[in-house]
Design an enzyme around this catalytic site. Structure first.
Site, PDB file in Angstrom:
ATOM      1  N   HIS A  10       8.026  18.408  22.059  1.00  0.00           N
ATOM      2  CA  HIS A  10       8.682  18.989  20.879  1.00  0.00           C
ATOM      3  C   HIS A  10       7.688  19.056  19.717  1.00  0.00           C
ATOM      4  O   HIS A  10       7.527  18.094  18.961  1.00  0.00           O
ATOM      5  CB  HIS A  10       9.908  18.138  20.512  1.00  0.00           C
ATOM      6  CG  HIS A  10      10.773  18.734  19.437  1.00  0.00           C
ATOM      7  ND1 HIS A  10      12.118  19.021  19.638  1.00  0.00           N
ATOM      8  CD2 HIS A  10      10.513  19.090  18.160  1.00  0.00           C
ATOM      9  CE1 HIS A  10      12.626  19.524  18.534  1.00  0.00           C
ATOM     10  NE2 HIS A  10      11.669  19.573  17.614  1.00  0.00           N
ATOM     11  N   HIS A  12       6.322  22.058  16.865  1.00  0.00           N
ATOM     12  CA  HIS A  12       6.369  23.432  16.347  1.00  0.00           C
ATOM     13  C   HIS A  12       4.940  23.860  16.048  1.00  0.00           C
ATOM     14  O   HIS A  12       4.248  23.190  15.264  1.00  0.00           O
ATOM     15  CB  HIS A  12       7.212  23.487  15.077  1.00  0.00           C
ATOM     16  CG  HIS A  12       8.648  23.101  15.313  1.00  0.00           C
ATOM     17  ND1 HIS A  12       9.646  24.014  15.519  1.00  0.00           N
ATOM     18  CD2 HIS A  12       9.241  21.879  15.415  1.00  0.00           C
ATOM     19  CE1 HIS A  12      10.802  23.392  15.722  1.00  0.00           C
ATOM     20  NE2 HIS A  12      10.573  22.083  15.661  1.00  0.00           N
ATOM     21  N   HIS A 190      17.696  22.500  19.041  1.00  0.00           N
ATOM     22  CA  HIS A 190      17.828  21.430  18.052  1.00  0.00           C
ATOM     23  C   HIS A 190      19.318  21.147  17.854  1.00  0.00           C
ATOM     24  O   HIS A 190      20.083  22.052  17.502  1.00  0.00           O
ATOM     25  CB  HIS A 190      17.236  21.853  16.706  1.00  0.00           C
ATOM     26  CG  HIS A 190      15.745  21.829  16.654  1.00  0.00           C
ATOM     27  ND1 HIS A 190      14.958  22.586  17.474  1.00  0.00           N
ATOM     28  CD2 HIS A 190      14.886  21.118  15.866  1.00  0.00           C
ATOM     29  CE1 HIS A 190      13.680  22.354  17.199  1.00  0.00           C
ATOM     30  NE2 HIS A 190      13.611  21.471  16.218  1.00  0.00           N
ATOM     31  N   GLU A 193      20.394  16.546  14.973  1.00  0.00           N
ATOM     32  CA  GLU A 193      19.377  16.068  14.026  1.00  0.00           C
ATOM     33  C   GLU A 193      20.122  15.850  12.706  1.00  0.00           C
ATOM     34  O   GLU A 193      20.244  14.729  12.229  1.00  0.00           O
ATOM     35  CB  GLU A 193      18.257  17.101  13.859  1.00  0.00           C
ATOM     36  CG  GLU A 193      17.169  16.685  12.861  1.00  0.00           C
ATOM     37  CD  GLU A 193      16.174  17.807  12.536  1.00  0.00           C
ATOM     38  OE1 GLU A 193      16.508  18.986  12.763  1.00  0.00           O
ATOM     39  OE2 GLU A 193      15.071  17.493  12.028  1.00  0.00           O
ATOM     40  N   ASP A 271       7.205  16.713  16.214  1.00  0.00           N
ATOM     41  CA  ASP A 271       7.903  17.782  15.489  1.00  0.00           C
ATOM     42  C   ASP A 271       6.926  18.648  14.686  1.00  0.00           C
ATOM     43  O   ASP A 271       6.550  19.728  15.135  1.00  0.00           O
ATOM     44  CB  ASP A 271       8.986  17.170  14.583  1.00  0.00           C
ATOM     45  CG  ASP A 271      10.212  18.043  14.391  1.00  0.00           C
ATOM     46  OD1 ASP A 271      10.330  19.065  15.083  1.00  0.00           O
ATOM     47  OD2 ASP A 271      11.071  17.679  13.554  1.00  0.00           O
ATOM     48  N   ASP A 272       6.533  18.190  13.523  1.00  0.00           N
ATOM     49  CA  ASP A 272       5.625  18.931  12.615  1.00  0.00           C
ATOM     50  C   ASP A 272       4.683  17.901  11.991  1.00  0.00           C
ATOM     51  O   ASP A 272       4.834  17.556  10.802  1.00  0.00           O
ATOM     52  CB  ASP A 272       6.447  19.613  11.514  1.00  0.00           C
ATOM     53  CG  ASP A 272       7.619  20.415  12.065  1.00  0.00           C
ATOM     54  OD1 ASP A 272       7.399  21.535  12.538  1.00  0.00           O
ATOM     55  OD2 ASP A 272       8.750  19.883  12.051  1.00  0.00           O
TER      56      ASP A 272
HETATM   57  N1  ADE Z   1      11.652  23.687  12.460  1.00  0.00           N
HETATM   58  C1  ADE Z   1      10.572  22.942  12.325  1.00  0.00           C
HETATM   59  N2  ADE Z   1      10.896  21.635  12.264  1.00  0.00           N
HETATM   60  C2  ADE Z   1      12.240  21.569  12.358  1.00  0.00           C
HETATM   61  C3  ADE Z   1      13.185  20.515  12.356  1.00  0.00           C
HETATM   62  N3  ADE Z   1      12.825  19.236  12.241  1.00  0.00           N
HETATM   63  N4  ADE Z   1      14.485  20.832  12.461  1.00  0.00           N
HETATM   64  C4  ADE Z   1      14.865  22.107  12.573  1.00  0.00           C
HETATM   65  N5  ADE Z   1      14.021  23.128  12.586  1.00  0.00           N
HETATM   66  C5  ADE Z   1      12.723  22.868  12.481  1.00  0.00           C
HETATM   67 ZN    ZN Z   2      11.854  20.441  15.723  1.00  0.00          ZN
END
Ligand code: ADE
Ligand code: ZN
Length: 328
Positions: A10, A12, A190, A193, A271-272
């Site tokens: 996971h 992005h 997703h 969350e 994630d990011d």
């Molecule tokens: N796009 C990038 N990171 C995200 C996240 N944590 N939740 C939803 N969309 C996303």
């Molecule tokens: Zn994500």
């Protein structure tokens, strides 16, 4: 830091862009990114919606396939340095030609070129999961699903959805998920969350996904936890992201360990990562410090990830073999 090879499911692609990479492109192209960075050069945002806004502003410098080729190289270099041997990156046609299939094919070719280069040079394998963006609405998701279906192959292997979970319900996007499934793509979304356990139930029942992005709110509903465990529905858990965005106030309150103890298949991702000041090895360091995760747990979690990866059987075997202690 662990020596065990890591598998990330996971991530992005745009959200993994190092801030310096985005700043460099902005300078090259003379694009104004006011408000995107803090004074120390990190990405600036206050809350989840602000995060999505900054994220989308940063992507404006990614103007064509060549920028995505360079981005893919930068992200895979970053991941390989963390000991990642396999990564699945979410990529959205929204940022790659706006859902135009002809343009999307060129972007995919550029990302694949970079991925092939990094597999040769650094041994890291990448697969792409095409994502629609929830807050763009169900109609915008349809061309994304078509792009995914038309480019499905040994590189594009999955379809998913990110974006603002407060918008609509999972089932609004069933048409696109059905199209992707019929094309042979593997599915994740997703859910759970920001939305509660109900959002995860909807993802499982209405979109029939085999993995859930985050899914951590499932802990609210014991029947759901049992369902995930019984049916082997895999959670792509990103604890550092959840703590940075305030889903949970601190690591000790994160439900990952309780979900794992209840038999839910758990994987760990970032994630990011630059947005959340994290890296995959930091996630494992924090899990060791907070929940006492040892090498055995880390190996088990990465085997779960290898089994749940949206890849072909030969690649999966290769990953599982690398996760055997004798090979490490
Ligand atoms: N796009 C990038 N990171 C995200 C996240 N944590 N939740 C939803 N969309 C996303
Ligand atoms: Zn994500």
């Amino acid at each position: 830091m662990t020596d065990i090879p890591l598998i990330e499911l996971h991530l992005h692609l745009e959200g993994a862009a190092p801030p310096a990479f985005i700043r460099g492109l902005a300078q090259e192209k003379g694009i104004n990114l006011d408000g995107v960075f803090n004074e120390d050069g990190s990405y600036r945002f206050d809350d989840f919606v602000g995060f999505l806004r900054t994220y989308e502003a940063a992507t404006t410098v990614l103007t064509g396939p060549e920028e995505f080729r360079r981005l893919t190289l930068a992200v895979l270099e970053q991941s390989a340095a963390q000991g990642v041997i396999y990564t699945e990156a979410f990529v959205s046609p929204n940022f790659c030609g706006g859902g135009d299939l002809g343009a999307w094919r060129e972007y995919v070719a550029a990302m694949k070129e970079a991925a092939d280069q990094m597999e040769r040079d650094a041994g890291i394998i990448m697969r792409g999961i095409v994502t629609c963006i929830r807050h763009e609405g169900p109609d915008a998701a349809k061309p994304d699903a078509l792009c995914a279906a038309e480019t499905m192959g040994d590189f594009i292997t999955g379809f998913g959805m990110g974006g603002d979970e407060a918008v609509g319900v999972q089932g609004d996007y069933a048409y696109s998920f059905d199209m992707a499934r019929e094309a042979g793509l593997r599915l994740t979304t997703h859910a759970g969350e920001w939305g509660g356990a109900a959002s995860v139930w909807q993802a499982v029942r209405d979109l029939k996904v085999e993995r859930i992005g985050h899914g951590v709110q499932s802990i609210e509903d014991p029947a759901l936890v049992d369902h995930l465990a019984e049916h082997g529905i895999v959670l792509e858990v990103c604890p550092g992201s959840n703590v940075a965005l305030g889903v949970f106030p601190q690591w000790s309150q994160h439900p990952i360990e309780r979900l794992r103890e209840r038999g839910v298949p758990i994987t760990v991702s970032t994630d990011d990562p630059p947005f959340f000041h994290t890296e995959l090895t930091r996630e494992y360091d924090m899990l060791a410090d907070t929940f006492g995760w040892d090498e055995e747990v880390v190996r088990e979690v990465n085997k779960t990830a290898a089994k749940a990866a949206f890849c072909d059987a030969a690649t999966r075997e290769k990953l599982l073999k690398k996760l055997e202690p004798a090979d490490v």
